[in-house]
Scaffold this motif. Sequence first.
Motif, mmCIF file in Angstrom:
data_model
loop_
_atom_site.group_PDB
_atom_site.id
_atom_site.type_symbol
_atom_site.label_atom_id
_atom_site.label_comp_id
_atom_site.label_asym_id
_atom_site.label_seq_id
_atom_site.Cartn_x
_atom_site.Cartn_y
_atom_site.Cartn_z
ATOM 1 N N THR A 118 -2.603 3.654 -18.981
ATOM 2 C CA THR A 118 -3.366 2.800 -19.882
ATOM 3 C C THR A 118 -4.685 2.373 -19.274
ATOM 4 O O THR A 118 -5.508 1.782 -19.949
ATOM 5 N N LYS A 119 -4.870 2.667 -17.957
ATOM 6 C CA LYS A 119 -6.097 2.273 -17.265
ATOM 7 C C LYS A 119 -6.610 3.449 -16.455
ATOM 8 O O LYS A 119 -5.881 4.413 -16.193
ATOM 9 N N PRO A 120 -7.830 3.375 -16.005
ATOM 10 C CA PRO A 120 -8.309 4.396 -15.078
ATOM 11 C C PRO A 120 -7.565 4.302 -13.759
ATOM 12 O O PRO A 120 -6.680 3.473 -13.580
ATOM 13 N N TYR A 121 -7.935 5.116 -12.791
ATOM 14 C CA TYR A 121 -7.299 5.091 -11.492
ATOM 15 C C TYR A 121 -7.363 3.689 -10.868
ATOM 16 O O TYR A 121 -8.372 3.020 -10.957
ATOM 17 N N VAL A 122 -6.278 3.299 -10.207
ATOM 18 C CA VAL A 122 -6.204 2.001 -9.526
ATOM 19 C C VAL A 122 -6.064 2.258 -8.033
ATOM 20 O O VAL A 122 -5.115 2.928 -7.600
ATOM 21 N N LEU A 123 -6.969 1.745 -7.234
ATOM 22 C CA LEU A 123 -6.961 1.935 -5.781
ATOM 23 C C LEU A 123 -6.397 0.689 -5.112
ATOM 24 O O LEU A 123 -6.881 -0.406 -5.350
ATOM 25 N N LYS B 169 -13.413 -4.043 -10.925
ATOM 26 C CA LYS B 169 -13.446 -5.404 -10.400
ATOM 27 C C LYS B 169 -12.417 -5.567 -9.288
ATOM 28 O O LYS B 169 -11.268 -5.157 -9.444
ATOM 29 N N PRO B 170 -12.804 -6.137 -8.167
ATOM 30 C CA PRO B 170 -11.843 -6.313 -7.052
ATOM 31 C C PRO B 170 -10.894 -7.487 -7.322
ATOM 32 O O PRO B 170 -11.257 -8.472 -7.955
ATOM 33 N N LYS B 171 -9.673 -7.362 -6.794
ATOM 34 C CA LYS B 171 -8.670 -8.403 -6.950
ATOM 35 C C LYS B 171 -7.757 -8.408 -5.727
ATOM 36 O O LYS B 171 -7.274 -7.359 -5.305
ATOM 37 N N ILE B 172 -7.531 -9.606 -5.122
ATOM 38 C CA ILE B 172 -6.656 -9.740 -3.964
ATOM 39 C C ILE B 172 -5.347 -10.394 -4.410
ATOM 40 O O ILE B 172 -5.360 -11.482 -4.981
ATOM 41 N N VAL B 173 -4.246 -9.724 -4.120
ATOM 42 C CA VAL B 173 -2.939 -10.212 -4.554
ATOM 43 C C VAL B 173 -1.995 -10.246 -3.354
ATOM 44 O O VAL B 173 -1.861 -9.248 -2.647
ATOM 45 N N PRO B 174 -1.306 -11.396 -3.077
ATOM 46 C CA PRO B 174 -0.304 -11.414 -1.999
ATOM 47 C C PRO B 174 0.973 -10.721 -2.460
ATOM 48 O O PRO B 174 1.495 -10.999 -3.541
ATOM 49 N N LEU B 175 1.476 -9.826 -1.615
ATOM 50 C CA LEU B 175 2.681 -9.084 -1.960
ATOM 51 C C LEU B 175 3.949 -9.756 -1.438
ATOM 52 O O LEU B 175 4.976 -9.764 -2.099
ATOM 53 N N GLY B 176 3.885 -10.274 -0.226
ATOM 54 C CA GLY B 176 5.068 -10.865 0.392
ATOM 55 C C GLY B 176 4.784 -11.276 1.819
ATOM 56 O O GLY B 176 3.623 -11.456 2.210
ATOM 57 N N CYS B 177 5.837 -11.395 2.601
ATOM 58 C CA CYS B 177 5.718 -11.853 3.989
ATOM 59 C C CYS B 177 6.180 -10.761 4.944
ATOM 60 O O CYS B 177 7.167 -10.063 4.670
ATOM 61 N N SER B 178 5.494 -10.634 6.066
ATOM 62 C CA SER B 178 5.825 -9.619 7.067
ATOM 63 C C SER B 178 6.308 -10.306 8.345
ATOM 64 O O SER B 178 5.504 -10.871 9.089
ATOM 65 N N PRO B 179 7.635 -10.297 8.625
ATOM 66 C CA PRO B 179 8.153 -10.952 9.849
ATOM 67 C C PRO B 179 7.562 -10.389 11.131
ATOM 68 O O PRO B 179 7.435 -11.109 12.123
ATOM 69 N N THR B 180 7.180 -9.084 11.112
ATOM 70 C CA THR B 180 6.620 -8.462 12.326
ATOM 71 C C THR B 180 5.120 -8.685 12.450
ATOM 72 O O THR B 180 4.525 -8.332 13.468
ATOM 73 N N ASN B 181 4.498 -9.240 11.422
ATOM 74 C CA ASN B 181 3.044 -9.471 11.386
ATOM 75 C C ASN B 181 2.269 -8.151 11.480
ATOM 76 O O ASN B 181 1.143 -8.109 11.973
ATOM 77 N N VAL B 182 2.913 -7.067 11.022
ATOM 78 C CA VAL B 182 2.307 -5.746 11.032
ATOM 79 C C VAL B 182 2.384 -5.164 9.628
ATOM 80 O O VAL B 182 3.410 -5.292 8.941
ATOM 81 N N ASP B 183 1.312 -4.495 9.208
ATOM 82 C CA ASP B 183 1.289 -3.901 7.876
ATOM 83 C C ASP B 183 2.211 -2.686 7.839
ATOM 84 O O ASP B 183 1.993 -1.692 8.551
ATOM 85 N N SER B 184 3.268 -2.768 7.056
ATOM 86 C CA SER B 184 4.214 -1.663 6.900
ATOM 87 C C SER B 184 4.854 -1.756 5.525
ATOM 88 O O SER B 184 4.557 -2.665 4.735
ATOM 89 N N ASP B 185 5.733 -0.793 5.257
ATOM 90 C CA ASP B 185 6.403 -0.788 3.959
ATOM 91 C C ASP B 185 7.526 -1.819 3.880
ATOM 92 O O ASP B 185 8.038 -2.107 2.795
ATOM 93 N N ASP B 186 7.965 -2.373 5.047
ATOM 94 C CA ASP B 186 9.046 -3.362 5.073
ATOM 95 C C ASP B 186 8.455 -4.767 5.091
ATOM 96 O O ASP B 186 7.770 -5.149 6.047
#
Length: 341
Positions: A25-30, A51-68
């Motif tokens: 329903t929208k163009p590509y979303v990056l 238009k840019p948008k910043i959204v919090p996804l959750g919390c990272s116990p390891t303080n590292v960006d990962s899929d968990d």
Amino acid sequence: MKAAILALICLQLADSAAVFDRNYTKPYVLKKTWVQNFIKFQYIFEGNQQKPKIVPLGCSPTNVDSDDYLKPGETSIEHDFLFSCEEGEDGVLNYEATACIDAYGQVMHPGEKRSLSNGTVVLHCNIYGGALKKVVERAAGCYFNETIYSEDEKWVEPQVNPVDSSIDGRLMQCFRPHYSYYESHVVGCVIGKLGVLIGEFGQLLDGSYVKCVEAELGHVSLKQVGVDELQCNMDDKTFAHASQWTDEKKGANMKCNFGHIVKESCVIGNETLPIGQEVPVSRGCIFLCHPQTNVYICDNYLPEFQVVDTESEDLGPIEGNQVVVVEQPDKKKSLKSVFKF
């Protein structure tokens, strides 16, 4: 040419760890993600105007960006604490410790405490300085049966050797001999509700007399004794158990109780004073009936008192020379001169 440019753009985006998600329903979303202060964010370009948008996804116990990562409402145990990922009413995510984890892996909420190392160590979970902390401290006392007993306090423990049926239990007491740690020592025998210290005498319900003895370290038992062993000796005289008499020299009523001489009251002339009573006497003094030795408190020098050799038996005037004054003095005498005899 256009296909080559599009392939180059895709290659550059792949190098920057960008994630493409097709929305029909929208163009590509990056989407780009990163973690800051244990919160995982995503940076979105969407729509035709990008238009840019910043959204919090959750919390990272390891303080590292990962899929968990933790979603809002989920918890995690890290570093002896229970951490929670919570979302506020304004949509802001917080990752913070909400409870402690004890040595057994159980949750401790703020304000709770646990006994560790056989009760000699206490673990506290509480908020100190605005942050949740675990505080470990040594218990001030001796531990038995989930109870901490303070210094000099007594309690009853079961007999070590159940084969010995002469006593029902051991009388224990808490000591702190080196001012650094606490020790529990066996100090007596327990028969029903009667406690008898080691080396002391007691009377059973059948009227017989017993003595508590320590056969070996930590083991006590009762020894049958005759009433003659409960006598008292004083001034080369022998007094039977439970007998009473008046010692005129000391001005006191005495009693022999299980081998010990007990002072029951004081005598001045025809007056009998209970232990602890304080009365004015002649020569401007105050007399205190002490459980061990009588005390005279005087403001003025008394000529009849003289400094004597410590080996001498000259004890100065006795209570028989004193007269109780009925009227109360204007003020209580100070402790300028204290005489005990």
